[in-house]
Design a protein around this motif. Structure first.
Motif, PDB file in Angstrom:
ATOM      1  N   LYS A 180       0.818  -1.220   0.000  1.00  0.00           N
ATOM      2  CA  LYS A 180       0.000   0.000   0.000  1.00  0.00           C
ATOM      3  C   LYS A 180       0.853   1.273   0.000  1.00  0.00           C
ATOM      4  O   LYS A 180       0.410   2.323  -0.455  1.00  0.00           O
ATOM      5  CB  LYS A 180      -0.921   0.012   1.224  1.00  0.00           C
ATOM      6  CG  LYS A 180      -1.798  -1.224   1.356  1.00  0.00           C
ATOM      7  CD  LYS A 180      -2.704  -1.402   0.147  1.00  0.00           C
ATOM      8  CE  LYS A 180      -3.609  -2.618   0.316  1.00  0.00           C
ATOM      9  NZ  LYS A 180      -4.425  -2.885  -0.897  1.00  0.00           N
ATOM     10  N   LEU A 181       2.055   1.175   0.512  1.00  0.00           N
ATOM     11  CA  LEU A 181       2.916   2.350   0.618  1.00  0.00           C
ATOM     12  C   LEU A 181       3.381   2.812  -0.768  1.00  0.00           C
ATOM     13  O   LEU A 181       3.810   2.000  -1.589  1.00  0.00           O
ATOM     14  CB  LEU A 181       4.129   2.025   1.495  1.00  0.00           C
ATOM     15  CG  LEU A 181       5.162   3.134   1.693  1.00  0.00           C
ATOM     16  CD1 LEU A 181       4.546   4.342   2.397  1.00  0.00           C
ATOM     17  CD2 LEU A 181       6.370   2.599   2.474  1.00  0.00           C
ATOM     18  N   LYS A 182       3.308   4.123  -1.008  1.00  0.00           N
ATOM     19  CA  LYS A 182       3.742   4.698  -2.272  1.00  0.00           C
ATOM     20  C   LYS A 182       4.957   5.600  -2.047  1.00  0.00           C
ATOM     21  O   LYS A 182       5.044   6.290  -1.025  1.00  0.00           O
ATOM     22  CB  LYS A 182       2.620   5.518  -2.914  1.00  0.00           C
ATOM     23  CG  LYS A 182       1.373   4.700  -3.237  1.00  0.00           C
ATOM     24  CD  LYS A 182       0.275   5.590  -3.809  1.00  0.00           C
ATOM     25  CE  LYS A 182      -0.989   4.788  -4.113  1.00  0.00           C
ATOM     26  NZ  LYS A 182      -2.072   5.653  -4.645  1.00  0.00           N
ATOM     27  N   VAL A 183       5.853   5.595  -3.019  1.00  0.00           N
ATOM     28  CA  VAL A 183       7.034   6.464  -2.972  1.00  0.00           C
ATOM     29  C   VAL A 183       7.130   7.196  -4.302  1.00  0.00           C
ATOM     30  O   VAL A 183       7.101   6.572  -5.365  1.00  0.00           O
ATOM     31  CB  VAL A 183       8.334   5.673  -2.728  1.00  0.00           C
ATOM     32  CG1 VAL A 183       9.501   6.633  -2.529  1.00  0.00           C
ATOM     33  CG2 VAL A 183       8.195   4.745  -1.537  1.00  0.00           C
ATOM     34  N   ARG A 184       7.245   8.531  -4.227  1.00  0.00           N
ATOM     35  CA  ARG A 184       7.374   9.334  -5.448  1.00  0.00           C
ATOM     36  C   ARG A 184       8.747   9.985  -5.495  1.00  0.00           C
ATOM     37  O   ARG A 184       9.242  10.478  -4.493  1.00  0.00           O
ATOM     38  CB  ARG A 184       6.282  10.407  -5.504  1.00  0.00           C
ATOM     39  CG  ARG A 184       4.879   9.842  -5.596  1.00  0.00           C
ATOM     40  CD  ARG A 184       3.844  10.920  -5.854  1.00  0.00           C
ATOM     41  NE  ARG A 184       2.503  10.349  -5.899  1.00  0.00           N
ATOM     42  CZ  ARG A 184       1.946   9.807  -6.982  1.00  0.00           C
ATOM     43  NH1 ARG A 184       2.638   9.804  -8.124  1.00  0.00           N
ATOM     44  NH2 ARG A 184       0.728   9.308  -6.947  1.00  0.00           N
ATOM     45  N   GLY A 185       9.338   9.946  -6.688  1.00  0.00           N
ATOM     46  CA  GLY A 185      10.649  10.554  -6.856  1.00  0.00           C
ATOM     47  C   GLY A 185      11.549   9.711  -7.738  1.00  0.00           C
ATOM     48  O   GLY A 185      11.149   8.648  -8.241  1.00  0.00           O
ATOM     49  N   ASN A 186      12.753  10.199  -7.913  1.00  0.00           N
ATOM     50  CA  ASN A 186      13.753   9.483  -8.706  1.00  0.00           C
ATOM     51  C   ASN A 186      14.391   8.407  -7.835  1.00  0.00           C
ATOM     52  O   ASN A 186      15.073   8.698  -6.855  1.00  0.00           O
ATOM     53  CB  ASN A 186      14.809  10.474  -9.208  1.00  0.00           C
ATOM     54  CG  ASN A 186      15.817   9.807 -10.124  1.00  0.00           C
ATOM     55  OD1 ASN A 186      15.870   8.576 -10.224  1.00  0.00           O
ATOM     56  ND2 ASN A 186      16.616  10.618 -10.806  1.00  0.00           N
ATOM     57  N   PHE A 187      14.192   7.147  -8.197  1.00  0.00           N
ATOM     58  CA  PHE A 187      14.655   6.040  -7.353  1.00  0.00           C
ATOM     59  C   PHE A 187      16.147   6.127  -7.046  1.00  0.00           C
ATOM     60  O   PHE A 187      16.577   5.889  -5.911  1.00  0.00           O
ATOM     61  CB  PHE A 187      14.317   4.704  -8.020  1.00  0.00           C
ATOM     62  CG  PHE A 187      14.904   3.510  -7.321  1.00  0.00           C
ATOM     63  CD1 PHE A 187      14.414   3.098  -6.088  1.00  0.00           C
ATOM     64  CD2 PHE A 187      15.969   2.808  -7.882  1.00  0.00           C
ATOM     65  CE1 PHE A 187      14.955   2.001  -5.439  1.00  0.00           C
ATOM     66  CE2 PHE A 187      16.511   1.710  -7.246  1.00  0.00           C
ATOM     67  CZ  PHE A 187      16.006   1.306  -6.022  1.00  0.00           C
TER      68      PHE A 187
END
Length: 223
Positions: A180-187
């Motif tokens: 469910k956890l989301k991460v936004r950005g350049n990996f």
């Protein structure tokens, strides 16, 4: 002057001793011959059995999958570089296992063994568990006042910061098991620090639903 003592034998004793030695040599020679015949017969029999026309993996159902919890059996079978039919003699279990764990892969460890009765393969896997869905940076709105266009997830991340392509993982499992956890950005900008942040979030009593890492200098957590 030194004296040498020789033990004397009668003519009959010498003959008995020679016969005994001959029998011993004959027995040892017979043992060696039987061992050679047995080993040769075993090798020939095994080669004959393995090359039988029926000693073949003809369909994916002959490949058993063990140890999977979230990945589908058919999905793991599809990852194996096998063409059907395939002779067991031409299958290299170690090579198949290495192919399964090639990065990026949702499988952390794998072993493969051949079965002879009936002809089969058994694949045992240890899965990597994704803990977050990775999204690219949100593009700016093209027209002022309108929301930015939606973006699709590009990958999944496990607790150590290892990357799994989203499409390949989704084809192996169902959407219901996705994190469910989301991460936004350049990996690549946060890959080195991800495991530290995730561990801290796990210890926290506050549940985080999204991590905005688009600006490395301004980390935003959404509850």
């Amino acid at each position: 002057m030194a004296h040498e003592t020789f033990k004397s034998y009668s003519s009959g004793q010498l003959k008995d001793r020679r016969r005994k030695l001959r029998r011993q040599r004959g027995f040892k020679s017979l043992q060696a011959s039987w061992r050679l015949v047995a080993v040769g017969g075993l090798a020939a029999g095994l080669a004959w059995i393995i090359t039988l026309p029926d000693w073949v993996i003809r369909r994916p159902e002959q490949v058993a999958i063990e140890g999977n919890q979230i990945l589908s059996i058919d999905g793991i079978r599809a990852l194996l570089p096998l063409s059907y039919p395939q002779s067991l003699l031409h299958i290299h279990p170690d090579l198949l296992a290495r192919e399964l764990v090639k990065d990026p892969s949702p499988i952390a460890a794998a072993s493969v063994r051949r079965g002879l009765f009936p002809p089969s393969l058994t694949v045992r896997v240890r899965e990597r568990y994704p803990v977050a869905i990775a999204y690219p940076p949100t593009p700016p709105a093209r027209i002022k006042g309108r929301p930015a266009p939606s973006v699709k997830p590009t990958g999944l991340i496990d607790d150590r910061g290892l990357w799994i392509p989203f499409d390949s993982y989704q084809s192996l499992t169902s959407a219901s098991v996705l994190p469910k956890l989301k991460v936004r950005g350049n990996f690549e900008s946060y890959r080195q620090d991800w495991s530290i942040l995730y561990e801290a979030m796990q210890k926290s009593a506050v549940k985080v639903s999204q991590v905005d890492w688009q600006d490395p200098e301004n980390l935003v957590l959404t509850l």
